[in-house]
Write an enzyme that holds these catalytic residues in place. Structure first.
Site, PDB file in Angstrom:
ATOM      1  N   ASP A   1      -0.748  48.772 124.916  1.00  0.00           N
ATOM      2  CA  ASP A   1      -0.244  49.811 124.226  1.00  0.00           C
ATOM      3  C   ASP A   1      -0.037  50.943 124.756  1.00  0.00           C
ATOM      4  O   ASP A   1      -0.272  51.116 126.043  1.00  0.00           O
ATOM      5  CB  ASP A   1      -0.849  49.596 122.903  1.00  0.00           C
TER       6      ASP A   1
ATOM      7  N   LYS B   1      -3.480  42.915 116.845  1.00  0.00           N
ATOM      8  CA  LYS B   1      -3.940  44.442 118.106  1.00  0.00           C
ATOM      9  C   LYS B   1      -5.087  44.363 118.080  1.00  0.00           C
ATOM     10  O   LYS B   1      -6.736  43.387 117.948  1.00  0.00           O
ATOM     11  CB  LYS B   1      -3.436  45.042 117.028  1.00  0.00           C
TER      12      LYS B   1
HETATM   13  P1  NAP Z   1       1.801  55.497 126.669  1.00  0.00           P
HETATM   14  O1  NAP Z   1       2.073  54.772 127.342  1.00  0.00           O
HETATM   15  O2  NAP Z   1       0.106  55.692 126.658  1.00  0.00           O
HETATM   16  O3  NAP Z   1       2.316  56.821 126.262  1.00  0.00           O
HETATM   17  C1  NAP Z   1       1.809  57.270 124.657  1.00  0.00           C
HETATM   18  C2  NAP Z   1       2.290  58.553 125.172  1.00  0.00           C
HETATM   19  O4  NAP Z   1       2.290  59.222 123.563  1.00  0.00           O
HETATM   20  C3  NAP Z   1       1.707  59.853 126.302  1.00  0.00           C
HETATM   21  O5  NAP Z   1       2.520  60.653 126.486  1.00  0.00           O
HETATM   22  C4  NAP Z   1       0.834  60.329 125.065  1.00  0.00           C
HETATM   23  O6  NAP Z   1       0.347  61.450 125.194  1.00  0.00           O
HETATM   24  C5  NAP Z   1       1.078  60.985 123.981  1.00  0.00           C
HETATM   25  N1  NAP Z   1       0.094  60.931 122.263  1.00  0.00           N
HETATM   26  C6  NAP Z   1      -0.459  60.251 122.642  1.00  0.00           C
HETATM   27  N2  NAP Z   1      -1.285  60.507 121.872  1.00  0.00           N
HETATM   28  C7  NAP Z   1      -0.280  61.689 121.164  1.00  0.00           C
HETATM   29  C8  NAP Z   1      -0.766  62.495 120.158  1.00  0.00           C
HETATM   30  N3  NAP Z   1      -1.914  62.353 119.384  1.00  0.00           N
HETATM   31  N4  NAP Z   1       0.159  63.950 120.073  1.00  0.00           N
HETATM   32  C9  NAP Z   1       0.887  63.407 120.776  1.00  0.00           C
HETATM   33  N5  NAP Z   1       1.179  63.346 122.195  1.00  0.00           N
HETATM   34  C10 NAP Z   1       0.415  61.808 122.332  1.00  0.00           C
HETATM   35  O7  NAP Z   1       2.131  54.209 124.836  1.00  0.00           O
HETATM   36  P2  NAP Z   1       3.316  53.673 124.754  1.00  0.00           P
HETATM   37  O8  NAP Z   1       2.896  52.440 125.391  1.00  0.00           O
HETATM   38  O9  NAP Z   1       4.549  54.603 124.688  1.00  0.00           O
HETATM   39  O10 NAP Z   1       3.373  54.076 123.622  1.00  0.00           O
HETATM   40  C11 NAP Z   1       3.719  55.001 122.186  1.00  0.00           C
HETATM   41  C12 NAP Z   1       3.094  54.229 121.017  1.00  0.00           C
HETATM   42  O11 NAP Z   1       4.285  53.458 120.551  1.00  0.00           O
HETATM   43  C13 NAP Z   1       2.021  53.637 120.252  1.00  0.00           C
HETATM   44  O12 NAP Z   1       2.364  53.985 118.620  1.00  0.00           O
HETATM   45  C14 NAP Z   1       2.615  52.210 120.289  1.00  0.00           C
HETATM   46  O13 NAP Z   1       1.589  51.230 119.496  1.00  0.00           O
HETATM   47  C15 NAP Z   1       3.735  51.975 120.145  1.00  0.00           C
HETATM   48  N6  NAP Z   1       4.427  51.012 120.468  1.00  0.00           N
HETATM   49  C16 NAP Z   1       4.401  50.677 121.717  1.00  0.00           C
HETATM   50  C17 NAP Z   1       4.877  49.658 122.794  1.00  0.00           C
HETATM   51  C18 NAP Z   1       4.831  49.058 123.828  1.00  0.00           C
HETATM   52  O14 NAP Z   1       5.338  47.522 124.439  1.00  0.00           O
HETATM   53  N7  NAP Z   1       4.157  49.490 124.425  1.00  0.00           N
HETATM   54  C19 NAP Z   1       5.378  48.512 121.363  1.00  0.00           C
HETATM   55  C20 NAP Z   1       5.611  48.383 119.908  1.00  0.00           C
HETATM   56  C21 NAP Z   1       4.921  50.264 119.742  1.00  0.00           C
HETATM   57  P3  NAP Z   1      -0.794  62.052 126.394  1.00  0.00           P
HETATM   58  O15 NAP Z   1      -0.791  61.093 127.893  1.00  0.00           O
HETATM   59  O16 NAP Z   1      -1.141  63.333 126.690  1.00  0.00           O
HETATM   60  O17 NAP Z   1      -1.714  60.742 125.995  1.00  0.00           O
END
Ligand code: NAP
Length: 460
Positions: free
Chosen positions: A180, A140
């Site tokens: 991510d 990561k």
């Molecule tokens: P993303 O597209 O950047 O979206 C993150 C979302 O979470 C945004 O709506 C953000 O809001 C919100 N957020 C961030 N910090 C927050 C907080 N402290 N309180 C409430 N909301 C918050 O990221 P993502 O890819 O969807 O990833 C989300 C999660 O899934 C992470 O834990 C990541 O590690 C996990 N994940 C992602 C993938 C993938 O393929 N993308 C795969 C496995 C796991 P704001 O815009 O206001 O910051």
């Protein structure tokens, strides 16, 4: 051996002296890295019955070796903002374990990123990747860069500066980053462009999450959200139930959340609330996904914009937890430790019966314990959100064979991988005396796969 209550819910005979000694060593060697401690503790919690049955894992120091990353890279990222000022961020890549294949795991751009966050995510990634059954190790990375409010040009220059150092550490047989939080298709494009420029190689397999026109895979954008919903669908199937008519709350409104919402709607569920870091929207008739995508994906706006522009009565709420909205199923899909013990108590009181982690470690240990005690089915992220990395591995397969598969074929592969992970969790939980416990099943199934490979490869 004494009784041990796991942080993730089950009451199993467990954490024996050897595991406790290993955990103490992790605390001592990694001071201040609380998220990493939490992630390690959660896995060790499940391993009591495994070390009892397989003393060779302890004898060959497999668990102690697993807790120490193979390589940790920290580097300076200097870049110039739109005003001409020099900005300096810090970059990280933790290459945690390559027993099963090249390191694989995303890059996160968020101001909260520090070594402890990257190590927690990398550690989780080892077991998640193993669970997919595909040949990928765990890693990561990321940076404390905050993309919010930055222009497109600034994001591009930052990505180029990051890759100017990272390129020497990655490669299709070495380490394959993806997205991510804060890193989506736009950022992967700038990163790939700079890698190509520096190396003079069109090495598609070096990054995943690429655009469809230049080596990306169908369904990669949708994969984590879709996969989480496929996993929950399997849970419901074991109860002869389905999404049809279910009320669902999904936190976040980023990549994972948007495509979880899409698949839930396709399967007949109603998503009544979602959020971002400023607040949440409660839309009783069901989230208007077209508008949400327009606001979040195209305009990079806020969830408050959605509420304002939505024709139907949609309520925007700040300063309260989204978990207060009554639901049958909850999918925390934003960030780590976003759902605590108090939130869990509210969900339980409101009759929620399934919680699945779309995000990585979004539920605190107290929340998970509360779900276990209340009989709420709980699916941990390393199993439930493995669809993203699984589809990344499918993207690597397509790149290696210079092929590209249809959306339907790729989605079927994803669905079948998620079914496989679900079934492996249940079978393993049964085998180790914790029937129905997805946490125990996921931790043990992921661990034994990696541990056996480490034993075979010798002390390295
Ligand atoms: P993303 O597209 O950047 O979206 C993150 C979302 O979470 C945004 O709506 C953000 O809001 C919100 N957020 C961030 N910090 C927050 C907080 N402290 N309180 C409430 N909301 C918050 O990221 P993502 O890819 O969807 O990833 C989300 C999660 O899934 C992470 O834990 C990541 O590690 C996990 N994940 C992602 C993938 C993938 O393929 N993308 C795969 C496995 C796991 P704001 O815009 O206001 O910051």
């Amino acid at each position: 051996m004494r009784r041990w209550r796991t942080t993730r819910g089950a009451d199993v005979p467990g954490l024996d002296e050897k595991l406790e000694t290993i955990y103490d060593e992790v605390l001592r060697r990694n001071p201040g890295e609380t998220e990493f401690h939490q992630a390690v503790h959660e896995v060790l919690d499940s391993l009591g019955p495994v070390v009892a049955k397989h003393p060779e894992y302890a004898d060959r120091a497999v668990i102690r070796r697993l807790c120490e990353p193979e390589r940790q890279i920290i580097f300076r990222i200097p870049w110039v903002d739109d005003r001409g000022a020099v900005q300096i961020n810090r970059g990280f890549r933790v290459e945690f374990n390559s027993a099963l294949g090249p390191y694989k795991g995303g890059l996160r751009f968020h101001p909260s990123v520090y070594l402890g966050i990257v190590k927690f995510l990398g550690f989780e990634q080892i077991f998640k990747n193993a669970l997919t059954g595909l040949p990928i190790g765990g890693g990561k990375g990321g940076s404390d860069f905050d993309p919010k409010g930055r222009s497109d040009g600034e994001v591009m220059r930052f990505c180029q500066a990051l890759m100017t150092e990272l390129y020497r550490h990655i490669g299709e047989y070495t380490d394959v980053p993806a997205g991510d939080i804060g890193v989506g298709g736009r950022e992967i494009g700038y990163l790939f462009g700079q890698y190509k420029r520096i190396t003079n190689r069109y090495e598609s397999g070096v990054l995943t999450g690429k655009g469809l026109a230049w080596g990306g895979s169908q369904v990669r954008t949708e994969a984590t959200g879709y996969g989480t919903v496929f996993f929950v669908d399997e849970i419901l199937r074991t109860r002869r139930d389905s999404f049809d008519g279910k009320r669902v709350v999904v936190s976040g409104s980023g990549n994972v959340a948007l495509y979880a919402i899409e698949k839930i709607q396709q399967l007949g569920g109603t998503v009544v609330a979602c959020s971002d870091s400023s607040g949440y929207v409660h839309h009783e008739k069901g989230i208007d996904l077209g508008l949400l995508k327009e606001v979040k994906e195209i305009r990079r706006g806020r969830i408050s914009d959605y509420a304002q522009e939505c024709g139907d009565p949609a309520r925007y709420v700040t300063g309260e937890s989204v978990w207060g909205v009554p639901c049958d199923i909850a999918l925390p899909s934003a960030t780590q430790n976003e759902l605590n013990g108090a939130d869990a108590a509210v969900l339980i009181a409101n009759g929620c019966s399934v919680v699945a982690e779309g995000a990585n470690m979004p539920c605190t240990p107290e929340a998970v314990r509360a779900f276990g005690e209340a009989g709420v089915t709980f699916a941990p992220g390393k199993a439930a959100n493995a669809g993203g990395v699984a589809t990344s591995a499918l993207e690597m397969q397509q790149n290696a064979s210079r092929d590209s598969w249809s959306f339907e074929h790729t989605e079927q592969r994803l669905a079948s991988i998620m079914r496989g992970i679900h079934d492996r969790c249940l079978t393993t939980a049964d085998e180790y005396g914790s029937p129905g416990n997805y946490v125990t099943g996921a931790n043990i199934a992921g661990f034994t796969q990696v541990a056996d490979a480490m034993l075979a490869l010798g002390i390295i």
